[in-house]
Scaffold this motif. Structure first.
Motif, PDB file in Angstrom:
ATOM      1  N   ASN A 363      18.796 -48.976  12.245  1.00 34.14           N
ATOM      2  CA  ASN A 363      18.047 -48.154  11.288  1.00 34.14           C
ATOM      3  C   ASN A 363      18.058 -48.710   9.868  1.00 34.14           C
ATOM      4  O   ASN A 363      17.007 -48.736   9.208  1.00 34.14           O
ATOM      5  CB  ASN A 363      18.571 -46.712  11.300  1.00 34.14           C
ATOM      6  CG  ASN A 363      17.964 -45.898  12.437  1.00 34.14           C
ATOM      7  OD1 ASN A 363      16.826 -46.129  12.832  1.00 34.14           O
ATOM      8  ND2 ASN A 363      18.729 -44.974  12.966  1.00 34.14           N
ATOM      9  N   ASP A 467      12.792 -39.580  23.591  1.00 33.60           N
ATOM     10  CA  ASP A 467      13.993 -39.858  22.817  1.00 33.60           C
ATOM     11  C   ASP A 467      14.580 -41.156  23.356  1.00 33.60           C
ATOM     12  O   ASP A 467      14.912 -41.251  24.535  1.00 33.60           O
ATOM     13  CB  ASP A 467      15.000 -38.715  22.972  1.00 33.60           C
ATOM     14  CG  ASP A 467      16.264 -38.928  22.143  1.00 33.60           C
ATOM     15  OD1 ASP A 467      16.378 -39.983  21.490  1.00 33.60           O
ATOM     16  OD2 ASP A 467      17.141 -38.042  22.156  1.00 33.60           O
ATOM     17  N   ASP A 473      14.971 -44.846  14.728  1.00 33.05           N
ATOM     18  CA  ASP A 473      13.749 -44.253  14.191  1.00 33.05           C
ATOM     19  C   ASP A 473      12.600 -45.260  14.225  1.00 33.05           C
ATOM     20  O   ASP A 473      12.032 -45.626  13.192  1.00 33.05           O
ATOM     21  CB  ASP A 473      14.005 -43.771  12.764  1.00 33.05           C
ATOM     22  CG  ASP A 473      12.854 -42.938  12.216  1.00 33.05           C
ATOM     23  OD1 ASP A 473      12.093 -42.376  13.030  1.00 33.05           O
ATOM     24  OD2 ASP A 473      12.723 -42.854  10.981  1.00 33.05           O
ATOM     25  N   ASN A 474      12.225 -45.703  15.434  1.00 31.87           N
ATOM     26  CA  ASN A 474      11.069 -46.594  15.546  1.00 31.87           C
ATOM     27  C   ASN A 474       9.799 -45.776  15.747  1.00 31.87           C
ATOM     28  O   ASN A 474       9.830 -44.536  15.764  1.00 31.87           O
ATOM     29  CB  ASN A 474      11.271 -47.626  16.660  1.00 31.87           C
ATOM     30  CG  ASN A 474      11.459 -46.989  18.028  1.00 31.87           C
ATOM     31  OD1 ASN A 474      11.226 -45.791  18.225  1.00 31.87           O
ATOM     32  ND2 ASN A 474      11.906 -47.780  18.991  1.00 31.87           N
ATOM     33  N   GLN A 477       9.733 -43.093  18.650  1.00 36.60           N
ATOM     34  CA  GLN A 477      10.731 -42.032  18.723  1.00 36.60           C
ATOM     35  C   GLN A 477      10.065 -40.694  18.411  1.00 36.60           C
ATOM     36  O   GLN A 477       9.390 -40.526  17.409  1.00 36.60           O
ATOM     37  CB  GLN A 477      11.864 -42.292  17.730  1.00 36.60           C
ATOM     38  CG  GLN A 477      12.940 -41.229  17.681  1.00 36.60           C
ATOM     39  CD  GLN A 477      13.836 -41.233  18.910  1.00 36.60           C
ATOM     40  OE1 GLN A 477      13.460 -41.750  19.957  1.00 36.60           O
ATOM     41  NE2 GLN A 477      15.007 -40.652  18.796  1.00 36.60           N
TER      42      GLN A 477
END
Length: 502
Positions: A363, A467, A473-474, A477
């Motif tokens: 991230n 998920d 957090d791409n 997601q």
């Protein structure tokens, strides 16, 4: 201009330094090992999945790109295996060729053994070269084309031998079959030579021959685009409209970090050297060309990384003065400082560009290189879609359709879905729109990936939210997967409304 007059107008030709084959070769071996050892980590990038899908449907063009990269994706999978490491083998080869050419650019500008080695090492460790060398993409081969044209242009300007126009035309023609950004480079170099000289190279009879070579090589690609209404220009216009303001705001800061902040003094030294050194007056056009490309991109709202290949060339020009600086005065202190900066710069580039961190630790990196996140989680994403697909009663699956929001989703389902019992996916995004629509006999249900509703279907319900299980957090997601009932209008009627480029 006669041959005698042209030679008189050309700069004095001095013998080039010997090529530093040994140390540059060491750089290439290390680069090949690093890229090869890490090429299989994480997984395919969304663009690579799209290129593989396009490679199965070879054509002279696609709405968002010419055909070379999809062709190479198919070739890489066939020769080295249908895996990330196999597909990326040709990206590694292209990165190696780029670094080799950077060393040759340093030599072309009079750089000796140390300068050539420094130029090669700096290029190999720069973040941008590592990013495009790790993944197979249009930028991978575009960088190689720009550096190759830069070297050939310097050779033309240095020698005044018009026959180099043929080689420039050949590389430009191949480059146009991969990415049309090479037109920015050609226009910028042309303007720059008009401003700084030596202008006599434009009076060579070989220039029209080089243009003809480029035109012949690019003709099938241009013809395909013309027949299909120039969709590539539509996509470029969309990039400018959607991201143009952000691209302009970030343009200057990103010029300083795309290679590495550590390398900024090197390419600035290259600019100063080319502009001030009277022995390199013939190469001043390279400096002006960089600024012309920057102006073009600011006007067009193009992505800031489009100009980075020219910074790679200027970095090669800066290798010789950097070597001289290290050899002056307090050598030990300067070399200690340089060594510390090299270690810092290399560490930054490797972490930002290559899959060295565990996926659940990515991230913080995504703010600098979101492409790392786009290589994680595609099999799991496909499994989420498969779980929703299995909610459809088996008798109804024969007429059901999976429709995705973007080409990455469709490419992942096409690549991984067969083993999970999924049918061919469809999408209105980019060239996937040309590979549809579903048959009108497929009347539903419809599994919508990345949307909660769609015109022409009824009774939609969100069945799952993806998920990746890593907290990463791409882009995918939190993607919703929706099940809708039967179609209220046939696919042939709906499809033109579903095409989108962004």
């Amino acid at each position: 201009m006669t041959g005698t007059a042209a030679r008189a107008a050309a700069p004095a030709i001095h013998p080039l330094p010997q090529f530093a084959a040994g140390p540059v070769g060491v750089v290439l071996v290390v680069q090949a090992l690093v890229l090869s050892l890490l090429s299989g980590r994480y997984g395919f990038h969304r663009d690579e999945l799209y290129f593989l899908a396009a490679g199965k449907r070879l054509d002279w063009g696609y709405v968002d790109q010419p055909p070379v990269t999809p062709l190479l994706a198919r070739a890489g999978a066939a020769m080295f295996g249908d895996s990330p490491a196999g597909v990326r083998a040709l990206a590694t080869v292209a990165a190696l060729a780029t670094v080799l050419l950077v060393a040759l650019v340093a030599r072309e500008l009079g750089g000796g053994r140390s300068a050539q080695t420094l130029a090669a090492g700096a290029a190999a460790l720069s973040a941008f070269v590592l990013v495009v060398g790790h993944m197979l993409g249009t930028a991978t081969f575009d960088l190689l084309v720009w550096v190759a044209i830069g070297l050939l242009a310097l050779r033309l300007l240095r020698t005044g031998d018009g026959r180099w126009w043929l080689a420039i035309g050949a590389v430009a023609g191949v480059g146009l079959a991969n990415k049309w950004l090479v037109l920015l480079l050609l226009s910028a170099l042309g303007i720059a030579v008009l401003i700084t000289g030596p202008r006599h190279v434009f009076r060579s009879a070989w220039l029209p021959a080089g243009i003809l070579v480029a035109a012949v090589l690019a003709a099938p690609v241009v013809w395909w685009q013309a027949r299909h209404g120039w969709p590539l220009l539509t996509v470029a216009g969309g990039i400018s409209e959607d991201d143009g303001a952000e691209n302009r705001i970030l343009f200057v800061p990103l010029q300083l970090v795309y290679l590495s902040p550590v390398l900024v003094p090197v390419w600035i030294a290259g600019m100063v050297r080319l502009w001030r050194d009277p022995r390199l007056r013939w190469a001043r056009a390279l400096v002006v060309a960089y600024f012309v490309v920057c102006v073009e991109l600011l006007v067009l709202g193009g992505k800031p990384y489009y100009s980075i290949p020219l910074l790679v060339l200027l970095m090669a020009a800066g290798a010789e003065p950097t070597v001289r600086w290290l050899a002056r005065g307090r050598r030990a202190a300067r070399r200690a400082l340089a060594g510390a900066l090299v270690v810092l710069g290399a560490a930054m580039s490797l972490v930002v560009a290559l899959p060295v961190l565990p996926p659940d630790g990515l991230n913080p990196v995504l703010a600098m290189n979101k492409e790392q996140g786009e290589q994680v989680g595609w099999p799991e994403f496909t499994a989420t879609v498969a779980a929703v697909w299995r909610q459809i009663p088996e008798p109804r699956r024969a007429t059901a359709v999976i429709l995705t929001r973007n080409y990455g989703q469709a490419g992942a389902i096409e690549r991984y879905g067969t083993d999970l019992g999924l049918p061919r996916p469809y999408s209105g995004h980019m060239s996937y729109a040309d590979w549809g629509p579903p048959p009108d006999s497929h009347t539903g249900p419809v599994v919508l990936v990345g949307a909660t509703t769609m015109a022409g279907v009824a009774d939609c319900r969100v069945a799952a939210e993806h998920d990746n299980g890593l907290g990463l957090d791409n882009d995918e997601q939190g993607t919703v997967v929706t099940v809708c009932g039967v179609l209220t209008r046939p696919w042939s009627e709906l499809w033109p409304q579903l095409r989108h480029f962004y």
